[in-house]
Design an enzyme around this catalytic site. Structure first.
Site, PDB file in Angstrom:
ATOM      1  N   GLY A   1       0.814  -1.211   0.000  1.00  7.92           N
ATOM      2  CA  GLY A   1       0.000   0.000   0.000  1.00  7.92           C
ATOM      3  C   GLY A   1       0.848   1.262   0.000  1.00  7.92           C
ATOM      4  O   GLY A   1       1.913   1.322  -0.622  1.00  7.92           O
ATOM      5  N   SER A   2       0.406   2.265   0.758  1.00 11.74           N
ATOM      6  CA  SER A   2       0.967   3.612   0.634  1.00 11.74           C
ATOM      7  C   SER A   2       2.440   3.724   0.998  1.00 11.74           C
ATOM      8  O   SER A   2       3.117   4.626   0.506  1.00 11.74           O
ATOM      9  CB  SER A   2       0.152   4.592   1.474  1.00 11.74           C
ATOM     10  OG  SER A   2      -1.087   4.839   0.852  1.00 11.74           O
ATOM     11  N   VAL A   3       2.969   2.855   1.847  1.00 19.17           N
ATOM     12  CA  VAL A   3       4.400   2.968   2.169  1.00 19.17           C
ATOM     13  C   VAL A   3       5.255   2.746   0.919  1.00 19.17           C
ATOM     14  O   VAL A   3       6.395   3.204   0.844  1.00 19.17           O
ATOM     15  CB  VAL A   3       4.837   1.994   3.289  1.00 19.17           C
ATOM     16  CG1 VAL A   3       4.180   2.363   4.607  1.00 19.17           C
ATOM     17  CG2 VAL A   3       4.556   0.554   2.931  1.00 19.17           C
TER      18      VAL A   3
END
Length: 199
Positions: free
Chosen positions: A13-15
């Site tokens: 995801g966003s990481v």
């Protein structure tokens, strides 16, 4: 009895946007202050519409990271291009085992470019359609922490250190560290409320 840090891949995801922005600093020469179109919260690619968690008309590249804009990350990824994105996925150590001497290590999941769909670049840019282990993610983030070198993880201090591999220019690593700091020190950063350390 499994060690989930090495055996259980997941979609980061966003990481994963850290990798996308690192590749953007290295390849098309985007800068933190560059304006990124965020589509007022949505983008349609090849018949697929992707929505953001907030509606942003446009953000600076560093604020795409601070605010974790999916549409911003997608447009950055499209600028980087799938060949460069695929190259940096492997440079950061994803898709292969780290080689740490623990049983059951997974290589994660990175599909060959020939198996990418038309919208796969958009998905990968925001951390989907890839699988990583917690150890691979720690190894990748250490590239930015230690000045742009990929250093293989080791189980004990007595284990010889493998030769570090240059992945990013030193100035790219410094810029990425500053942008990552913005996630927790900017009042609108996604980590400000929960991850900021006083002092």
């Amino acid at each position: 009895r499994e060690n989930l840090a090495v055996s259980a891949p997941f979609e980061p995801g966003s990481v994963y946007k850290v990798l996308t922005l690192s590749a953007a600093l290295e390849t098309p020469r985007l800068r933190p202050e560059c304006f990124i179109n965020c589509g007022n919260g949505s983008i349609t690619l090849f018949g697929r519409t992707i929505h953001d968690h907030n509606r942003y008309w446009g953000l600076s590249m560093e604020d795409v990271l601070a605010r974790s804009s999916n549409i911003g990350a997608i447009n950055i990824g499209l600028t980087v291009g799938q060949n460069n994105m695929y190259k940096y996925i492997h440079l950061f150590g994803f898709g292969v085992r780290t080689g740490i001497p623990l049983p059951g290590e997974s290589s994660g999941m990175v599909r060959p470019l020939r198996h990418w769909q038309k919208s796969s670049l958009a998905s990968v840019a925001m951390g989907h359609e890839v699988g990583v282990t917690a150890l691979q993610l720690a190894q990748a983030c250490s590239v930015i922490a230690n000045g742009g070198f990929l250093v293989k993880p080791r189980l004990t201090m007595a284990t010889p250190v493998a030769q570090p591999i240059r992945v990013l220019k030193p100035e790219t690593a410094i810029t990425m560290r500053r942008m990552m700091e913005g996630v927790v020190i900017k009042p609108y950063g996604t980590g400000y409320k929960y991850a900021r350390l006083l002092g």
